[in-house]
Design a protein around this motif. Sequence first.
Motif, PDB file in Angstrom:
ATOM      1  N   SER A   1     -28.987  39.561 -79.208  1.00 58.15           N
ATOM      2  CA  SER A   1     -29.854  39.580 -80.388  1.00 58.15           C
ATOM      3  C   SER A   1     -30.807  38.396 -80.410  1.00 58.15           C
ATOM      4  CB  SER A   1     -28.997  39.558 -81.661  1.00 58.15           C
ATOM      5  OG  SER A   1     -28.489  38.251 -81.912  1.00 58.15           O
ATOM      6  N   GLY A   2     -30.381  37.267 -79.846  1.00 55.48           N
ATOM      7  CA  GLY A   2     -31.188  36.050 -79.922  1.00 55.48           C
ATOM      8  C   GLY A   2     -31.188  35.409 -81.294  1.00 55.48           C
ATOM      9  N   ASP A   3     -30.315  35.866 -82.214  1.00 59.28           N
ATOM     10  CA  ASP A   3     -30.288  35.376 -83.593  1.00 59.28           C
ATOM     11  C   ASP A   3     -29.484  34.077 -83.671  1.00 59.28           C
ATOM     12  OD1 ASP A   3     -29.207  35.066 -86.364  1.00 59.28           O
ATOM     13  OD2 ASP A   3     -30.367  36.877 -86.727  1.00 59.28           O
ATOM     14  N   GLN A   4     -30.168  32.977 -84.005  1.00 57.97           N
ATOM     15  CA  GLN A   4     -29.507  31.666 -84.037  1.00 57.97           C
ATOM     16  C   GLN A   4     -28.441  31.582 -85.134  1.00 57.97           C
ATOM     17  OE1 GLN A   4     -30.744  28.059 -82.814  1.00 57.97           O
ATOM     18  NE2 GLN A   4     -30.849  29.310 -80.971  1.00 57.97           N
ATOM     19  N   ALA A   5     -28.714  32.189 -86.279  1.00 56.14           N
ATOM     20  CA  ALA A   5     -27.766  32.093 -87.390  1.00 56.14           C
ATOM     21  C   ALA A   5     -26.437  32.757 -87.046  1.00 56.14           C
ATOM     22  CB  ALA A   5     -28.363  32.721 -88.653  1.00 56.14           C
ATOM     23  N   ILE A   6     -26.490  33.923 -86.417  1.00 52.90           N
ATOM     24  CA  ILE A   6     -25.234  34.603 -86.114  1.00 52.90           C
ATOM     25  C   ILE A   6     -24.524  33.929 -84.948  1.00 52.90           C
ATOM     26  CG2 ILE A   6     -26.163  36.378 -84.579  1.00 52.90           C
ATOM     27  CD1 ILE A   6     -23.319  36.637 -87.187  1.00 52.90           C
ATOM     28  N   LYS A   7     -25.290  33.351 -84.005  1.00 54.57           N
ATOM     29  CA  LYS A   7     -24.647  32.555 -82.962  1.00 54.57           C
ATOM     30  C   LYS A   7     -23.875  31.392 -83.581  1.00 54.57           C
ATOM     31  CE  LYS A   7     -28.076  33.329 -79.289  1.00 54.57           C
ATOM     32  NZ  LYS A   7     -29.015  32.650 -78.366  1.00 54.57           N
ATOM     33  N   PHE A   8     -24.515  30.739 -84.543  1.00 54.54           N
ATOM     34  CA  PHE A   8     -23.846  29.625 -85.230  1.00 54.54           C
ATOM     35  C   PHE A   8     -22.552  30.091 -85.881  1.00 54.54           C
ATOM     36  CE2 PHE A   8     -22.750  27.259 -88.986  1.00 54.54           C
ATOM     37  CZ  PHE A   8     -22.905  25.933 -88.612  1.00 54.54           C
ATOM     38  N   ARG A   9     -22.622  31.225 -86.582  1.00 57.19           N
ATOM     39  CA  ARG A   9     -21.441  31.704 -87.303  1.00 57.19           C
ATOM     40  C   ARG A   9     -20.278  31.973 -86.352  1.00 57.19           C
ATOM     41  NH1 ARG A   9     -20.054  37.360 -90.342  1.00 57.19           N
ATOM     42  NH2 ARG A   9     -18.801  36.482 -92.018  1.00 57.19           N
ATOM     43  N   ILE A  10     -20.567  32.616 -85.232  1.00 57.35           N
ATOM     44  CA  ILE A  10     -19.503  32.996 -84.305  1.00 57.35           C
ATOM     45  C   ILE A  10     -18.860  31.775 -83.672  1.00 57.35           C
ATOM     46  CG2 ILE A  10     -19.036  34.195 -82.135  1.00 57.35           C
ATOM     47  CD1 ILE A  10     -21.417  36.111 -83.054  1.00 57.35           C
ATOM     48  N   TRP A  11     -19.688  30.828 -83.194  1.00 56.19           N
ATOM     49  CA  TRP A  11     -19.113  29.639 -82.563  1.00 56.19           C
ATOM     50  C   TRP A  11     -18.405  28.755 -83.589  1.00 56.19           C
ATOM     51  CZ3 TRP A  11     -18.046  29.062 -77.699  1.00 56.19           C
ATOM     52  CH2 TRP A  11     -18.763  29.785 -76.747  1.00 56.19           C
ATOM     53  N   SER A  12     -18.917  28.725 -84.807  1.00 53.89           N
ATOM     54  CA  SER A  12     -18.246  27.966 -85.861  1.00 53.89           C
ATOM     55  C   SER A  12     -16.899  28.596 -86.214  1.00 53.89           C
ATOM     56  CB  SER A  12     -19.154  27.904 -87.097  1.00 53.89           C
ATOM     57  OG  SER A  12     -18.611  27.082 -88.093  1.00 53.89           O
ATOM     58  N   HIS A  13     -16.865  29.926 -86.271  1.00 55.46           N
ATOM     59  CA  HIS A  13     -15.594  30.626 -86.468  1.00 55.46           C
ATOM     60  C   HIS A  13     -14.622  30.329 -85.333  1.00 55.46           C
ATOM     61  CE1 HIS A  13     -16.957  34.053 -89.406  1.00 55.46           C
ATOM     62  NE2 HIS A  13     -16.825  32.891 -89.991  1.00 55.46           N
TER      63      HIS A  13
END
Length: 426
Positions: free
Chosen positions: A218-230
Amino acid sequence: MEVTRNVRLVAWMQEHGHSSASLAEAVNLAMERLTGRPGGHDGSSVRAWKSGRIRWPNAASRRGLEAVTGLPASDLGFVPRGRARSNPGLNQEDPDMDRRNLIGGLAATAAVAAAAPGIAPRRIGMNDVKRLQTRFTEIVASDHRHGGQLTIEQRAAALADEALNLQAAGSATQRVRSNLYAAAAAFRSSAMWAAIDGRRYVEAQRHMREAQALAEMSGDQAIKFRIWSHAGSMYRHLGRPSDAFAANDVARGLHITRRDPMFASLGLARQAAIHGTAQERTGTKRAFDQAQEAMNRADPHAPRPVWLVAFYDQAELDSLALSAYLALGEYQTAEAHAHRCLAGLRPHMARSRTITQTRLAHAQLAQGEAEAAVAVAMKVPAAAATQHARVSRMLNEFGAALRATAPGSINVQTWTEHTAAWRASA
């Protein structure tokens, strides 16, 4: 042979907020999805690609890179060894084919259907994405009310599959497809969080791998952040602070944390909680001070994803501080953050309120305030006490600590009778 820096790969990494380590991890995950075996790359592998020491990675690595970036290897600056390409079609993979492999052949099925005589492919648009996102909002709300339930995990995973099925249902612009991948990644990350909250860690790691691959496409930075933070939170709950730091560092290294202080604040707050688990007092306090400062700088009206807006605020920062200081044995500080969290929690945050009450009871009991601790623990709803895995475990530990510190007391009797009533109503 002259070594020339691969400026195209470096530029792509900078644009998408990747470090050498995070790109290596993403490629390894994509290779596992494509071949059934995880890749063996690390940061040094990517640095060799960037420097030009490796001009043409092996076929499996190229497929992984192309799945992550959506670009042919040649467009990433790689050059075949010792020869020009006589037939580019033989040497570069179709990035759309990588995506089809990654989502189990769904898009290939759509291509066949679209090619069938007399069948016009359906046009997928942003309204389709918005309908999925509306249903996602309902799942987020359910998670905040109940948390950790298998049904929430299953609903979120099913919604992710639905988003991928929609990819295969017809034609769409690249913007729509990117949004569909981002939506599927968000849904899968909610399934991951529900599994973490319910202490179903094997399932959580499976959802994590799915979510990471989708987020990269997706290239979506916000969702990348959420997944790695999880992922960082998952490893913290597993008692693996080194892995938790590594995952959370990936989240904190994304460009979005520099664009929006609210993301930076959440990353720092979770980093502080990991410091608490690792028994690092100085790191805990420093990270929380930085998280608070970043939150104070954040524009409260800036547009943000629904999952972030729904839960991250001052009360959540205090909840993470409560967890950290409880782990450090600084019970008075933990209690102060608990009261502050409870005072600031929004009405829909029922799950967070229950967890905070349980932790507050632990902090009070550790300070010798058994009567107050029992009174707080008794406020936990029976449904959460018996059905939420994390809360049930913490309350069992509370009961054991109460019996150890005040055996035969009226407080133990009161608590025993109360928990019996819980079990009878379950």
